[in-house]
Write a protein that holds these residues in place. Structure first.
Motif, PDB file in Angstrom:
ATOM      1  N   SER A  98       0.823  -1.204   0.000  1.00  0.00           N
ATOM      2  CA  SER A  98       0.000   0.000   0.000  1.00  0.00           C
ATOM      3  C   SER A  98       0.864   1.265   0.000  1.00  0.00           C
ATOM      4  N   ALA A  99       0.245   2.368  -0.341  1.00  0.00           N
ATOM      5  CA  ALA A  99       0.928   3.666  -0.300  1.00  0.00           C
ATOM      6  C   ALA A  99       1.411   3.943   1.125  1.00  0.00           C
ATOM      7  N   ALA A 100       0.617   3.578   2.116  1.00  0.00           N
ATOM      8  CA  ALA A 100       1.006   3.792   3.519  1.00  0.00           C
ATOM      9  C   ALA A 100       2.246   2.972   3.873  1.00  0.00           C
ATOM     10  N   ASP A 101       2.334   1.746   3.370  1.00  0.00           N
ATOM     11  CA  ASP A 101       3.518   0.908   3.622  1.00  0.00           C
ATOM     12  C   ASP A 101       4.762   1.519   2.981  1.00  0.00           C
ATOM     13  N   GLN A 111       5.208   4.688   2.235  1.00  0.00           N
ATOM     14  CA  GLN A 111       5.522   5.917   2.971  1.00  0.00           C
ATOM     15  C   GLN A 111       6.274   5.596   4.259  1.00  0.00           C
ATOM     16  N   GLU A 112       5.854   4.559   4.951  1.00  0.00           N
ATOM     17  CA  GLU A 112       6.537   4.146   6.177  1.00  0.00           C
ATOM     18  C   GLU A 112       7.986   3.747   5.890  1.00  0.00           C
ATOM     19  N   GLN A 124       9.984   6.928   5.273  1.00  0.00           N
ATOM     20  CA  GLN A 124      10.216   7.658   6.518  1.00  0.00           C
ATOM     21  C   GLN A 124      11.348   7.036   7.331  1.00  0.00           C
ATOM     22  N   SER A 165       8.746  15.733   5.229  1.00  0.00           N
ATOM     23  CA  SER A 165       7.609  14.812   5.193  1.00  0.00           C
ATOM     24  C   SER A 165       7.505  14.167   3.816  1.00  0.00           C
ATOM     25  N   TRP A 166       6.724  13.097   3.779  1.00  0.00           N
ATOM     26  CA  TRP A 166       6.555  12.311   2.558  1.00  0.00           C
ATOM     27  C   TRP A 166       5.077  12.210   2.227  1.00  0.00           C
ATOM     28  N   GLN A 167       4.763  12.177   0.945  1.00  0.00           N
ATOM     29  CA  GLN A 167       3.414  11.878   0.471  1.00  0.00           C
ATOM     30  C   GLN A 167       3.570  10.832  -0.620  1.00  0.00           C
ATOM     31  N   GLU A 227       1.440   8.134  -3.361  1.00  0.00           N
ATOM     32  CA  GLU A 227       0.219   7.643  -3.991  1.00  0.00           C
ATOM     33  C   GLU A 227       0.594   6.501  -4.931  1.00  0.00           C
ATOM     34  N   THR A 228      -0.304   5.564  -5.088  1.00  0.00           N
ATOM     35  CA  THR A 228      -0.095   4.459  -6.016  1.00  0.00           C
ATOM     36  C   THR A 228      -1.242   4.429  -7.008  1.00  0.00           C
TER      37      THR A 228
END
Length: 91
Positions: A7-10, A12-13, A16, A27-29, A31-32
């Motif tokens: 996922s995009a959250a994975d 991003q983690e 980070q 910071s990071w943003q 999207e997939t």
């Protein structure tokens, strides 16, 4: 993303957690999805702490981002990166 197991959250983690970056990222943003040619893609906005960063540092940062994503995502995926400055946040 339909056929991507990460996922995009994975992603991003993972970004980070990167250390030793050539320039600080505030910071990071992430999207997939699919790009204009219908290929799997990841878009990354790395918000830089400094307003002035040399090209070499940006190139090195882009490579670190791409390598981190390609390690995490098993299938072929295009990585698109943007480097807005922290001073641009909220504008």
């Amino acid at each position: 993303m339909n056929n991507m197991n990460v996922s995009a959250a994975d992603i991003q983690e993972t970004l980070q957690a990167l250390r030793g970056l050539p320039t600080p990222v505030s910071s990071w943003q992430v999207e997939t999805g699919f790009d204009a040619t219908d290929d799997p893609a990841v878009w990354v906005w790395a918000w830089l702490e400094k307003d002035k960063v040399d090209r070499r540092s940006l190139s090195d940062l882009r490579a670190k981002i791409r390598d981190a994503i390609h390690e995490q995502v098993p299938e072929r995926v295009w990585v698109y990166t943007r480097f807005p400055r922290a001073s641009e946040m909220g504008s």
